[in-house]
Design a protein around this motif. Structure first.
Motif, PDB file in Angstrom:
ATOM      1  N   VAL A 143      12.690   1.053 -42.303  1.00 17.34           N
ATOM      2  CA  VAL A 143      13.320   1.977 -41.366  1.00 17.34           C
ATOM      3  C   VAL A 143      14.789   2.106 -41.726  1.00 17.34           C
ATOM      4  O   VAL A 143      15.344   1.286 -42.459  1.00 17.34           O
ATOM      5  CB  VAL A 143      13.188   1.477 -39.907  1.00 17.34           C
ATOM      6  CG1 VAL A 143      11.748   1.445 -39.465  1.00 17.34           C
ATOM      7  CG2 VAL A 143      13.826   0.106 -39.754  1.00 17.34           C
ATOM      8  N   CYS A 144      15.403   3.161 -41.223  1.00 16.09           N
ATOM      9  CA  CYS A 144      16.832   3.359 -41.429  1.00 16.09           C
ATOM     10  C   CYS A 144      17.578   2.775 -40.231  1.00 16.09           C
ATOM     11  O   CYS A 144      17.438   3.284 -39.115  1.00 16.09           O
ATOM     12  CB  CYS A 144      17.142   4.847 -41.570  1.00 16.09           C
ATOM     13  SG  CYS A 144      18.901   5.187 -41.747  1.00 16.09           S
ATOM     14  N   PRO A 145      18.355   1.707 -40.423  1.00 20.48           N
ATOM     15  CA  PRO A 145      19.002   1.042 -39.276  1.00 20.48           C
ATOM     16  C   PRO A 145      19.911   1.961 -38.479  1.00 20.48           C
ATOM     17  O   PRO A 145      19.999   1.842 -37.256  1.00 20.48           O
ATOM     18  CB  PRO A 145      19.792  -0.094 -39.933  1.00 20.48           C
ATOM     19  CG  PRO A 145      19.119  -0.323 -41.257  1.00 20.48           C
ATOM     20  CD  PRO A 145      18.628   1.023 -41.689  1.00 20.48           C
ATOM     21  N   HIS A 146      20.584   2.899 -39.143  1.00 23.06           N
ATOM     22  CA  HIS A 146      21.529   3.760 -38.437  1.00 23.06           C
ATOM     23  C   HIS A 146      20.834   4.782 -37.540  1.00 23.06           C
ATOM     24  O   HIS A 146      21.471   5.389 -36.678  1.00 23.06           O
ATOM     25  CB  HIS A 146      22.429   4.491 -39.434  1.00 23.06           C
ATOM     26  CG  HIS A 146      23.298   3.559 -40.228  1.00 23.06           C
ATOM     27  ND1 HIS A 146      24.257   2.767 -39.646  1.00 23.06           N
ATOM     28  CD2 HIS A 146      23.329   3.283 -41.557  1.00 23.06           C
ATOM     29  CE1 HIS A 146      24.872   2.053 -40.584  1.00 23.06           C
ATOM     30  NE2 HIS A 146      24.321   2.340 -41.746  1.00 23.06           N
ATOM     31  N   GLY A 147      19.524   4.980 -37.732  1.00 23.69           N
ATOM     32  CA  GLY A 147      18.803   5.933 -36.906  1.00 23.69           C
ATOM     33  C   GLY A 147      18.498   5.416 -35.513  1.00 23.69           C
ATOM     34  O   GLY A 147      18.226   6.200 -34.607  1.00 23.69           O
ATOM     35  N   PHE A 148      18.527   4.079 -35.335  1.00 24.31           N
ATOM     36  CA  PHE A 148      18.270   3.492 -34.030  1.00 24.31           C
ATOM     37  C   PHE A 148      19.482   3.659 -33.119  1.00 24.31           C
ATOM     38  O   PHE A 148      20.602   3.884 -33.579  1.00 24.31           O
ATOM     39  CB  PHE A 148      17.982   1.991 -34.159  1.00 24.31           C
ATOM     40  CG  PHE A 148      16.683   1.652 -34.827  1.00 24.31           C
ATOM     41  CD1 PHE A 148      15.518   1.565 -34.089  1.00 24.31           C
ATOM     42  CD2 PHE A 148      16.626   1.404 -36.183  1.00 24.31           C
ATOM     43  CE1 PHE A 148      14.322   1.236 -34.690  1.00 24.31           C
ATOM     44  CE2 PHE A 148      15.439   1.069 -36.805  1.00 24.31           C
ATOM     45  CZ  PHE A 148      14.276   0.991 -36.050  1.00 24.31           C
ATOM     46  N   ARG A 149      19.264   3.484 -31.818  1.00 24.30           N
ATOM     47  CA  ARG A 149      20.346   3.347 -30.872  1.00 24.30           C
ATOM     48  C   ARG A 149      20.076   2.101 -30.035  1.00 24.30           C
ATOM     49  O   ARG A 149      18.955   1.893 -29.568  1.00 24.30           O
ATOM     50  CB  ARG A 149      20.481   4.580 -29.981  1.00 24.30           C
ATOM     51  CG  ARG A 149      21.101   5.768 -30.689  1.00 24.30           C
ATOM     52  CD  ARG A 149      22.533   5.492 -31.128  1.00 24.30           C
ATOM     53  NE  ARG A 149      23.127   6.604 -31.872  1.00 24.30           N
ATOM     54  CZ  ARG A 149      23.222   6.667 -33.193  1.00 24.30           C
ATOM     55  NH1 ARG A 149      22.719   5.672 -33.915  1.00 24.30           N
ATOM     56  NH2 ARG A 149      23.792   7.691 -33.784  1.00 24.30           N
ATOM     57  N   CYS A 150      21.102   1.286 -29.874  1.00 21.58           N
ATOM     58  CA  CYS A 150      20.984   0.042 -29.124  1.00 21.58           C
ATOM     59  C   CYS A 150      21.900   0.096 -27.906  1.00 21.58           C
ATOM     60  O   CYS A 150      23.060   0.518 -28.020  1.00 21.58           O
ATOM     61  CB  CYS A 150      21.360  -1.152 -29.991  1.00 21.58           C
ATOM     62  SG  CYS A 150      20.413  -1.290 -31.527  1.00 21.58           S
ATOM     63  N   VAL A 151      21.396  -0.315 -26.768  1.00 20.17           N
ATOM     64  CA  VAL A 151      22.183  -0.401 -25.542  1.00 20.17           C
ATOM     65  C   VAL A 151      21.861  -1.730 -24.873  1.00 20.17           C
ATOM     66  O   VAL A 151      20.853  -2.367 -25.186  1.00 20.17           O
ATOM     67  CB  VAL A 151      21.895   0.763 -24.575  1.00 20.17           C
ATOM     68  CG1 VAL A 151      22.324   2.089 -25.171  1.00 20.17           C
ATOM     69  CG2 VAL A 151      20.413   0.803 -24.197  1.00 20.17           C
ATOM     70  N   SER A 152      22.711  -2.154 -23.952  1.00 20.12           N
ATOM     71  CA  SER A 152      22.492  -3.441 -23.309  1.00 20.12           C
ATOM     72  C   SER A 152      22.918  -3.401 -21.855  1.00 20.12           C
ATOM     73  O   SER A 152      23.709  -2.557 -21.438  1.00 20.12           O
ATOM     74  CB  SER A 152      23.261  -4.541 -24.048  1.00 20.12           C
ATOM     75  OG  SER A 152      24.664  -4.300 -24.001  1.00 20.12           O
ATOM     76  N   ASP A 394      25.619 -10.568 -47.542  1.00 19.16           N
ATOM     77  CA  ASP A 394      24.923  -9.363 -47.996  1.00 19.16           C
ATOM     78  C   ASP A 394      24.491  -8.459 -46.848  1.00 19.16           C
ATOM     79  O   ASP A 394      23.717  -7.523 -47.049  1.00 19.16           O
ATOM     80  CB  ASP A 394      23.687  -9.747 -48.821  1.00 19.16           C
ATOM     81  CG  ASP A 394      24.064 -10.355 -50.162  1.00 19.16           C
ATOM     82  OD1 ASP A 394      25.114  -9.970 -50.703  1.00 19.16           O
ATOM     83  OD2 ASP A 394      23.330 -11.230 -50.651  1.00 19.16           O
ATOM     84  N   LEU A 395      24.986  -8.743 -45.653  1.00 23.92           N
ATOM     85  CA  LEU A 395      24.549  -7.983 -44.482  1.00 23.92           C
ATOM     86  C   LEU A 395      25.584  -6.938 -44.071  1.00 23.92           C
ATOM     87  O   LEU A 395      26.787  -7.152 -44.183  1.00 23.92           O
ATOM     88  CB  LEU A 395      24.286  -8.926 -43.308  1.00 23.92           C
ATOM     89  CG  LEU A 395      23.142  -9.931 -43.492  1.00 23.92           C
ATOM     90  CD1 LEU A 395      22.979 -10.791 -42.250  1.00 23.92           C
ATOM     91  CD2 LEU A 395      21.834  -9.217 -43.817  1.00 23.92           C
ATOM     92  N   THR A 396      25.074  -5.805 -43.591  1.00 20.15           N
ATOM     93  CA  THR A 396      25.902  -4.708 -43.108  1.00 20.15           C
ATOM     94  C   THR A 396      25.524  -4.420 -41.658  1.00 20.15           C
ATOM     95  O   THR A 396      24.341  -4.317 -41.346  1.00 20.15           O
ATOM     96  CB  THR A 396      25.682  -3.443 -43.958  1.00 20.15           C
ATOM     97  OG1 THR A 396      26.036  -3.725 -45.304  1.00 20.15           O
ATOM     98  CG2 THR A 396      26.528  -2.284 -43.446  1.00 20.15           C
ATOM     99  N   PRO A 397      26.506  -4.291 -40.750  1.00 19.99           N
ATOM    100  CA  PRO A 397      26.180  -4.080 -39.336  1.00 19.99           C
ATOM    101  C   PRO A 397      25.826  -2.629 -39.036  1.00 19.99           C
ATOM    102  O   PRO A 397      26.335  -1.704 -39.664  1.00 19.99           O
ATOM    103  CB  PRO A 397      27.474  -4.482 -38.627  1.00 19.99           C
ATOM    104  CG  PRO A 397      28.542  -4.111 -39.612  1.00 19.99           C
ATOM    105  CD  PRO A 397      27.955  -4.391 -40.978  1.00 19.99           C
ATOM    106  N   SER A 398      24.949  -2.449 -38.059  1.00 18.09           N
ATOM    107  CA  SER A 398      24.595  -1.117 -37.593  1.00 18.09           C
ATOM    108  C   SER A 398      24.923  -0.935 -36.116  1.00 18.09           C
ATOM    109  O   SER A 398      25.232   0.162 -35.684  1.00 18.09           O
ATOM    110  CB  SER A 398      23.100  -0.850 -37.820  1.00 18.09           C
ATOM    111  OG  SER A 398      22.718   0.403 -37.323  1.00 18.09           O
ATOM    112  N   SER A 399      24.847  -2.021 -35.346  1.00 14.06           N
ATOM    113  CA  SER A 399      25.161  -1.967 -33.924  1.00 14.06           C
ATOM    114  C   SER A 399      25.548  -3.354 -33.462  1.00 14.06           C
ATOM    115  O   SER A 399      25.155  -4.358 -34.075  1.00 14.06           O
ATOM    116  CB  SER A 399      23.965  -1.464 -33.120  1.00 14.06           C
ATOM    117  OG  SER A 399      24.245  -1.438 -31.734  1.00 14.06           O
ATOM    118  N   ALA A 400      26.326  -3.442 -32.384  1.00  6.82           N
ATOM    119  CA  ALA A 400      26.712  -4.719 -31.802  1.00  6.82           C
ATOM    120  C   ALA A 400      26.649  -4.595 -30.278  1.00  6.82           C
ATOM    121  O   ALA A 400      27.136  -3.620 -29.715  1.00  6.82           O
ATOM    122  CB  ALA A 400      28.109  -5.131 -32.251  1.00  6.82           C
TER     123      ALA A 400
END
Length: 405
Positions: A143-152, A394-400
């Motif tokens: 999957v493409c990580p940037h396509g997701f949306r995360c909320v909390s 080696d990790l790149t963030p997409s959401s926090a």
């Protein structure tokens, strides 16, 4: 600017609840099957006179033990039967913390491996600056990580992963995944009405709103919907006035602010929409706000901040009365925080997670300036850098997302 290293050596990233002590598979299996996780047995031990800490009443001892860092829990389980019962179940431990009002912040980072593209969550304890992992998200690998949306919903210790896109097919998803800190597990929830990727999302009064994005036929959407997490049902709301893929979104004064971003030649004016759930209406965004929204946003005490990807990555704040932006006093984002980065906040702190998961913590200070006509506030920022261990390089963030537990 200060810089913090978690330790003098490159420590391994820990599973949420594990310590640095290496345990054999046999011991781990025995711990999982142990009857000591039964709260009723803990009560039985208490009635037999086995105290949590000799010489202290149980309520005071419990108050102390519930402050023990998560990475020491495995070691603590070996002390005695009652400690084994308390530290043997993360659900029981975090439930007791919630009952007593303990709410420490944790930074949950949705990241992906820059070579393989595999997605994973890494968790930073914002009190002890130690990294942990959580169970793998039940989702397809490609999957493409940037396509997701995360909320909390931080106070509930819950985050949601919405939508997304299958990377090798450009096929948007309508899945919703829920993670609960207290249970340390994922749950698959009822799907969105419309599959979408690269869309807006936000939480208003405990309700999750999504809008716009890409559809299954790769056309931009204007539809929007809302989820009530308490009953798990989606229903449609008013559509935006324009079809739009979203770069960033924020919740301010009970409204959802949506921008399509600024990644194009600047002779094209960016579009922005604002949704008011009280009236179920969308309206156009003020020109100054949408043109100056040139980065990732956070809202602190009703003030709208953006970590700009222009202006030397300086932090700036929006003045709603004048529809203008002011640069926050202080240094720009530290050079160790490389693009792409993701942003969130808690209290008066901004957390910027960059490539390799180095984290810049920005402490926001407000001071008042008195002029001849009015008194107005200005802001300054001081940055602290928390270096990530080499294992995360080696990790790149997409959401926090920040959760309390």
């Amino acid at each position: 600017m200060q810089r913090v290293r978690v330790s003098s050596y490159q420590a391994p990233v820990l599973k949420l609840g594990d310590s640095q002590m290496t345990l054999s598979p046999k011991f781990r299996l025995a711990a999982k099957q142990s009857a000591l996780l039964d709260p009723s047995l803990d009560m039985e031990l208490c009635l037999k006179g086995e105290s949590l800490i000799p010489g202290l009443p149980d309520d005071i001892a419990l108050n102390c033990l519930l402050r023990v860092p998560v990475d020491n829990h495995t070691t603590c389980r070996a002390v005695c039967k009652r400690w084994h019962s308390l530290f043997g179940s993360k659900e029981q431990f975090f439930t007791r913390r919630k009952e007593l009002g303990f709410r420490d912040p944790w930074l949950f980072v949705f990241a992906f491996h820059k070579c393989t593209g595999k997605i994973q969550w890494q968790v930073l304890d914002l009190i002890h600056f130690a990294w942990h992992t959580i169970p793998t998200m039940p989702c397809k690998d490609k999957v493409c990580p940037h396509g997701f949306r995360c909320v909390s919903i931080p106070k509930d210790g819950v985050l949601f992963v919405c939508g997304g896109v299958v990377s090798d097919m450009d096929f948007p998803l309508n899945l919703i995944l829920k993670y609960e800190v207290r249970k340390n597990r994922w749950t698959v929830m009822k799907k969105m009405i419309t599959a979408r990727s690269y869309f807006a999302s936000g939480v208003i009064d405990g309700m999750i709103y999504v809008a716009g994005g890409n559809s299954t036929d790769l056309f931009e959407l204007n539809s929007a919907e809302v989820l009530d997490p308490s009953i798990g049902s989606w229903h449609p709301i008013a559509s935006m006035e324009t079809n739009m893929i979203t770069y960033d979104a924020a919740v301010l004064n009970g409204k959802l602010f949506v921008t399509e971003g600024w990644f194009w030649p600047f002779y094209v004016v960016p579009r922005g929409q604002i949704y008011d759930p009280k009236t179920d209406n969308w309206e156009n965004m003020a020109a100054g706000l949408r043109e100056g929204w040139t980065g990732s946003s956070v809202v602190i005490d009703g003030h709208f901040f953006v970590v700009s990807e222009h202006e030397r990555t300086k932090l700036k704040v929006y003045d709603m009365e004048s529809d203008s932006w002011e640069t926050v006093e202080g240094p720009p984002l530290p050079e160790q925080i490389c693009k792409p980065f993701t942003v969130n906040c808690f209290d008066s702190r901004i957390f910027v997670v960059g490539r390799n998961l180095h984290v810049a913590v920005g402490h926001i200070f407000m001071k008042y300036q008195t002029s001849t006509s009015e008194e107005r506030g200005s802001f300054s920022v001081q940055w602290l850098v928390v270096d990530a261990p080499e294992t995360l390089s080696d990790l790149t963030p997409s959401s926090a997302q920040v959760l309390l537990a």
